[in-house]
Motif scaffolding. Structure first.
Motif, PDB file in Angstrom:
ATOM      1  N   ASN A  64       0.832  -1.196   0.000  1.00 52.74           N
ATOM      2  CA  ASN A  64       0.000   0.000   0.000  1.00 52.74           C
ATOM      3  C   ASN A  64       0.874   1.255   0.000  1.00 52.74           C
ATOM      4  OD1 ASN A  64      -1.304   2.180   1.772  1.00 52.74           O
ATOM      5  ND2 ASN A  64      -3.054   0.887   1.296  1.00 52.74           N
ATOM      6  N   TYR A  65       0.488   2.260  -0.810  1.00 46.71           N
ATOM      7  CA  TYR A  65       1.340   3.439  -0.994  1.00 46.71           C
ATOM      8  C   TYR A  65       1.580   4.204   0.300  1.00 46.71           C
ATOM      9  CZ  TYR A  65       3.235   7.705  -3.137  1.00 46.71           C
ATOM     10  OH  TYR A  65       4.036   8.769  -3.480  1.00 46.71           O
ATOM     11  N   SER A  66       0.566   4.360   1.134  1.00 46.05           N
ATOM     12  CA  SER A  66       0.779   5.102   2.370  1.00 46.05           C
ATOM     13  C   SER A  66       1.762   4.369   3.279  1.00 46.05           C
ATOM     14  CB  SER A  66      -0.551   5.351   3.091  1.00 46.05           C
ATOM     15  OG  SER A  66      -1.204   4.145   3.404  1.00 46.05           O
ATOM     16  N   ALA A  67       1.692   3.041   3.315  1.00 43.76           N
ATOM     17  CA  ALA A  67       2.662   2.271   4.096  1.00 43.76           C
ATOM     18  C   ALA A  67       4.050   2.357   3.470  1.00 43.76           C
ATOM     19  CB  ALA A  67       2.206   0.819   4.202  1.00 43.76           C
ATOM     20  N   LEU A  68       4.108   2.320   2.158  1.00 44.28           N
ATOM     21  CA  LEU A  68       5.381   2.432   1.467  1.00 44.28           C
ATOM     22  C   LEU A  68       6.039   3.778   1.741  1.00 44.28           C
ATOM     23  CD1 LEU A  68       6.211   1.175  -2.044  1.00 44.28           C
ATOM     24  CD2 LEU A  68       6.602   3.587  -1.568  1.00 44.28           C
ATOM     25  N   LEU A  69       5.231   4.853   1.765  1.00 42.57           N
ATOM     26  CA  LEU A  69       5.789   6.182   2.043  1.00 42.57           C
ATOM     27  C   LEU A  69       6.358   6.274   3.453  1.00 42.57           C
ATOM     28  CD1 LEU A  69       3.385   8.822   0.457  1.00 42.57           C
ATOM     29  CD2 LEU A  69       5.664   8.142  -0.313  1.00 42.57           C
ATOM     30  N   ALA A  70       5.770   5.547   4.390  1.00 40.17           N
ATOM     31  CA  ALA A  70       6.334   5.541   5.740  1.00 40.17           C
ATOM     32  C   ALA A  70       7.766   5.009   5.722  1.00 40.17           C
ATOM     33  CB  ALA A  70       5.456   4.711   6.673  1.00 40.17           C
ATOM     34  N   THR A  71       7.989   3.965   4.930  1.00 39.06           N
ATOM     35  CA  THR A  71       9.346   3.428   4.800  1.00 39.06           C
ATOM     36  C   THR A  71      10.253   4.414   4.071  1.00 39.06           C
ATOM     37  OG1 THR A  71       8.604   1.134   4.884  1.00 39.06           O
ATOM     38  CG2 THR A  71      10.702   1.551   3.795  1.00 39.06           C
ATOM     39  N   VAL A  72       9.728   5.112   3.070  1.00 36.07           N
ATOM     40  CA  VAL A  72      10.525   6.121   2.363  1.00 36.07           C
ATOM     41  C   VAL A  72      10.990   7.200   3.339  1.00 36.07           C
ATOM     42  CG1 VAL A  72      10.436   7.935   0.608  1.00 36.07           C
ATOM     43  CG2 VAL A  72       9.446   5.687   0.128  1.00 36.07           C
ATOM     44  N   TYR A  73      10.097   7.619   4.227  1.00 34.08           N
ATOM     45  CA  TYR A  73      10.463   8.620   5.239  1.00 34.08           C
ATOM     46  C   TYR A  73      11.617   8.107   6.100  1.00 34.08           C
ATOM     47  CZ  TYR A  73       9.613  12.239   8.823  1.00 34.08           C
ATOM     48  OH  TYR A  73       9.718  13.293   9.701  1.00 34.08           O
ATOM     49  N   ARG A  74      11.520   6.852   6.498  1.00 32.11           N
ATOM     50  CA  ARG A  74      12.600   6.270   7.315  1.00 32.11           C
ATOM     51  C   ARG A  74      13.909   6.228   6.542  1.00 32.11           C
ATOM     52  NH1 ARG A  74      11.485   0.665  10.232  1.00 32.11           N
ATOM     53  NH2 ARG A  74      11.040   1.965  12.047  1.00 32.11           N
ATOM     54  N   ARG A  75      13.868   5.803   5.287  1.00 34.22           N
ATOM     55  CA  ARG A  75      15.085   5.745   4.479  1.00 34.22           C
ATOM     56  C   ARG A  75      15.692   7.141   4.287  1.00 34.22           C
ATOM     57  NH1 ARG A  75      13.878   0.786   4.842  1.00 34.22           N
ATOM     58  NH2 ARG A  75      14.904   1.352   6.811  1.00 34.22           N
ATOM     59  N   CYS A  76      14.840   8.158   4.101  1.00 35.93           N
ATOM     60  CA  CYS A  76      15.348   9.528   3.978  1.00 35.93           C
ATOM     61  C   CYS A  76      16.016   9.973   5.278  1.00 35.93           C
ATOM     62  CB  CYS A  76      14.217  10.482   3.613  1.00 35.93           C
ATOM     63  SG  CYS A  76      13.594  10.309   1.923  1.00 35.93           S
ATOM     64  N   TRP A  86       8.728   5.671  14.368  1.00 36.55           N
ATOM     65  CA  TRP A  86       7.790   5.098  13.393  1.00 36.55           C
ATOM     66  C   TRP A  86       6.502   5.912  13.304  1.00 36.55           C
ATOM     67  CZ3 TRP A  86       8.236   2.798   9.166  1.00 36.55           C
ATOM     68  CH2 TRP A  86       7.155   2.154   8.559  1.00 36.55           C
ATOM     69  N   GLU A  87       6.103   6.549  14.395  1.00 35.22           N
ATOM     70  CA  GLU A  87       4.895   7.385  14.347  1.00 35.22           C
ATOM     71  C   GLU A  87       5.069   8.533  13.350  1.00 35.22           C
ATOM     72  OE1 GLU A  87       6.343   6.299  17.109  1.00 35.22           O
ATOM     73  OE2 GLU A  87       4.780   4.890  17.798  1.00 35.22           O
ATOM     74  N   ALA A  88       6.252   9.132  13.324  1.00 31.87           N
ATOM     75  CA  ALA A  88       6.528  10.197  12.357  1.00 31.87           C
ATOM     76  C   ALA A  88       6.504   9.650  10.932  1.00 31.87           C
ATOM     77  CB  ALA A  88       7.873  10.842  12.653  1.00 31.87           C
ATOM     78  N   CYS A  89       7.039   8.459  10.761  1.00 30.45           N
ATOM     79  CA  CYS A  89       7.009   7.827   9.437  1.00 30.45           C
ATOM     80  C   CYS A  89       5.566   7.611   8.979  1.00 30.45           C
ATOM     81  CB  CYS A  89       7.743   6.488   9.478  1.00 30.45           C
ATOM     82  SG  CYS A  89       9.504   6.585   9.906  1.00 30.45           S
ATOM     83  N   GLU A  90       4.743   7.109   9.877  1.00 30.55           N
ATOM     84  CA  GLU A  90       3.347   6.847   9.527  1.00 30.55           C
ATOM     85  C   GLU A  90       2.576   8.135   9.259  1.00 30.55           C
ATOM     86  OE1 GLU A  90       2.039   2.654  11.412  1.00 30.55           O
ATOM     87  OE2 GLU A  90       2.191   4.293  12.854  1.00 30.55           O
ATOM     88  N   ARG A  91       2.887   9.195   9.985  1.00 38.77           N
ATOM     89  CA  ARG A  91       2.224  10.476   9.713  1.00 38.77           C
ATOM     90  C   ARG A  91       2.528  10.938   8.299  1.00 38.77           C
ATOM     91  NH1 ARG A  91       3.527  11.636  15.091  1.00 38.77           N
ATOM     92  NH2 ARG A  91       5.456  12.736  14.504  1.00 38.77           N
ATOM     93  N   TYR A  92       3.763  10.769   7.897  1.00 43.25           N
ATOM     94  CA  TYR A  92       4.104  11.148   6.530  1.00 43.25           C
ATOM     95  C   TYR A  92       3.329  10.290   5.527  1.00 43.25           C
ATOM     96  CZ  TYR A  92       6.651  12.095   2.274  1.00 43.25           C
ATOM     97  OH  TYR A  92       6.956  12.456   0.978  1.00 43.25           O
TER      98      TYR A  92
END
Length: 240
Positions: A64-76, A86-92
């Motif tokens: 799912n794109y929203s879940a994928l973006l959470a991982t992108v935030y972490r990688r950035c 992880w809460e910040a990642c999920e907010r993104y």
């Protein structure tokens, strides 16, 4: 070259074409970039995001794109050497419905809807798109998301799904004009599938490819416009 009025349907990329995803990304990543003790340009942020998003989409195409973006935030965050819970990642990841439209999108879509069947082909999940759709304001004739398909553009699977979808709608391939900003996600694979295309070149005053990967070689385009308003006005004038 066929006239704009000769097509029966438009298939749209959404993020980057109708929704100003680059502004959404830069804003959403500020909790990270504001911590830096050095300047980082918006384009550098977007290029970093593009690398991690493209890698995640290739590695986990059914995610799912929203879940994928959470991982992108972490990688950035990791690339920048910054902490991110992880809460910040999920907010993104949940921020996609808040990303703004381009100022011309809603009015131009309303005009084009009077003349074409309107189709979405987007690298997004259905919940996120529902929020964006409310901002865009039209009733779509078909919505094909990455969540539905189980992969992300530029995968051939997504264009196979689009072509099967228009066949069910009784539309010939020649009746469809694929309308998008991204060379990487949309125009290169669209042309490989024999589709006519309209390049909405939102980044025409900027360098590089921003939040999309470099396609290597630009695809040919049937039409090129700097905004969706330009496309709608060209149709209204009947000059293409």
């Amino acid at each position: 070259m066929a006239a704009l009025a000769s097509y029966a349907a438009l298939s749209f990329d959404v993020y980057g074409t109708l929704i100003d995803w680059e502004s959404g990304m830069v804003t959403g990543l500020r909790p990270l970039t504001d911590q830096l003790d050095r300047e980082i340009s918006d384009d550098a942020v977007l290029e970093m995001h593009a690398r991690h998003e493209s890698a995640a989409q290739a590695q986990t195409p059914a995610r799912n794109y929203s879940a994928l973006l959470a991982t992108v935030y972490r990688r950035c965050a990791e690339e920048l050497g910054l902490p991110a819970d992880w809460e910040a990642c999920e907010r993104y990841g949940a921020s996609v419905p808040d990303w703004p439209t381009f100022e011309d999108s809603a009015d131009a879509l309303a005009y084009l809807k009077q003349h074409y069947r309107m189709i979405v082909l987007s690298n997004v999940d259905n919940r996120s798109f529902a929020g964006s759709a409310r901002r865009l304001g039209i009733a779509w004739d078909a919505v094909f998301t990455a969540e539905d398909i189980g992969s992300y553009k530029p995968s051939q699977r997504n264009f196979d799904y689009l072509l099967a979808g228009i066949e069910r709608m009784g539309l010939a391939r020649s009746a469809l004009l694929h309308t998008a900003e991204s060379m990487f996600h949309d125009h290169v694979p669209a042309r490989a599938n024999g589709l006519d295309n309209a390049w909405i070149y939102r980044r025409h005053q900027k360098q590089g490819f921003g939040a999309t990967m470099d396609p290597g070689q630009l695809a040919d385009t049937t039409f090129r416009f700097n905004s969706l308003r330009d496309m709608a006005e060209a149709h209204e004038r009947g000059d293409l």
